[in-house]
Design a protein around this motif. Structure first.
Motif, short mmCIF file in Angstrom:
data_model
loop_
_atom_site.label_atom_id
_atom_site.label_comp_id
_atom_site.label_asym_id
_atom_site.label_seq_id
_atom_site.Cartn_x
_atom_site.Cartn_y
_atom_site.Cartn_z
N GLU A 175 65.52 55.24 196.51
CA GLU A 175 64.39 55.05 196.44
C GLU A 175 64.55 56.72 197.75
O GLU A 175 63.94 57.22 198.19
N GLU A 176 65.63 55.64 199.01
CA GLU A 176 65.33 55.88 199.66
C GLU A 176 66.25 57.77 200.29
O GLU A 176 65.82 58.44 200.82
N ASP A 177 67.29 57.79 199.77
CA ASP A 177 68.26 58.72 199.56
C ASP A 177 67.75 60.29 198.91
O ASP A 177 68.34 61.52 199.06
N GLN A 178 66.77 59.41 197.97
CA GLN A 178 66.04 60.94 197.23
C GLN A 178 65.65 62.14 198.13
O GLN A 178 66.20 63.06 197.46
N LYS A 179 64.80 61.62 199.02
CA LYS A 179 64.34 62.92 199.79
C LYS A 179 65.42 63.59 200.77
O LYS A 179 64.73 64.37 201.52
N ARG A 180 67.49 62.93 200.35
CA ARG A 180 67.96 63.67 201.30
C ARG A 180 69.08 64.99 199.87
O ARG A 180 69.42 65.15 200.41
N TYR A 182 67.05 67.45 198.11
CA TYR A 182 66.95 68.91 197.87
C TYR A 182 67.80 69.70 198.73
O TYR A 182 68.32 70.12 198.30
#
Length: 304
Positions: free
Chosen positions: A105-110, A112
């Motif tokens: 979940e933490e890596d999901q913002k990177r 895009y």
């Protein structure tokens, strides 16, 4: 560094919850046994080399990868995603067969910026037994569960004897066929312009749909050649509700009958301009008492 030749279907994201990431990477290592595997991380490798020790397994950070530009592998496993998308693309270029990302979940913002730089999205595939509780995988899982419930309900309804005798509802209304002259088939699109079809005998352009063949403003009868050549007078058009004649009481003063202009006095009955008294008949200016005849200021009685 040249771009990687791997196929799009070999570039995958495996989402999972962070506590189970190490277990997922062990699963991916076992599934790709016998191939050279590179595990890349954005931070210091730390204890990761000890966790994933193996014959053909290499664990390096992005800083260490920058010092070995010629390093290649058959399978690239990204332990996490870097802050800059260009750093991940340098990882991706080292893979020859597969490039896999273990996404929490933490890596999901990177993700895009990486997909934006790559020019397309990366397929997400949930590994059975490692289902996450976030992201696209949750939506896909909910859709799959809803589809399974719908299919189960349809199969149960089909086996119900009460539904076997039911006949499907059919539309018994007669099908309406369009006639060529009903106006629908000849109707143009909203944005289309009338087509130019030529000019008449007077040189006026004629457009399709504006032939003036009928008296549409009057009774719809066909127009004669003489009527087509002249404009329809406004007086021949029908009167609408707002054009009804008003009673004499409802009319404005300006609408009432006015006296004809002939009843007024002619302009000749007025006295001519020259019949006025001449200016010479007035008393001359010199007949007034001169200013010297007035008593002097000092001759007045004193105030006391």
């Amino acid at each position: 560094m040249s771009s990687t030749p791997i196929k799009r279907q070999n570039h995958r994201i495996h989402p999972c919850n962070r506590p189970r990431k190490n277990e997922l990477i062990h699963f991916l290592i076992d599934r790709n046994a016998g191939k050279t595997i590179l595990i890349a991380t954005s931070n210091d490798a730390g204890e990761l080399p000890a966790l994933f020790a193996g014959k053909n397994i290499t664990v390096l950070s992005d800083a260490e990868l920058a010092k070995t530009p010629d390093l290649r592998c058959e399978v690239l496993i990204s332990y996490d995603l870097p802050e800059k998308a260009i750093v991940y693309m340098s990882r991706y270029a080292r893979a020859r067969e597969y490039a896999l990302i273990t996404l929490d979940e933490e890596d999901q913002k990177r993700l895009y910026p990486i997909e934006l730089l790559n020019g397309r999205t990366i397929t997400q595939e949930v590994v059975k037994g490692f289902e996450p509780d976030f992201g696209i995988a949750v939506g896909n899982q909910q859709k799959a569960e809803a589809k399974a419930r719908r299919e189960e309900r349809e199969a149960r309804d089909a086996q119900d004897p009460r539904n076997r005798d039911k006949k499907p509802v059919r539309d018994t209304r007669p099908e309406r066929k369009r006639d060529e002259g009903d106006g629908f088939s000849a109707k143009k699109q909203y944005n289309s312009k009338p087509r130019f079809v030529g000019k008449d005998e007077n040189g006026k352009p004629i457009f399709e749909g504006k032939t003036r063949e009928r008296n549409h403003y009057i009774d719809g009868t066909p127009r004669s050649d003489a009527e087509k050549a002249t404009r329809t007078p406004y007086s021949s058009k029908p009167k609408f509700f707002s054009d009804k004649e008003k009673s004499s009481d409802e009319r404005k003063p300006s609408d009432r009958e006015k006296k004809p202009y002939g009843e007024k006095k002619a302009y000749g009955d007025k006295p001519a301009f020259g019949e006025k008294k001449a200016y010479g008949d007035k008393k001359p200016f010199g007949d007034k008492k001169p200013y010297g005849d007035k008593p002097a200021f000092g001759e007045k009685k004193a105030y006391g």
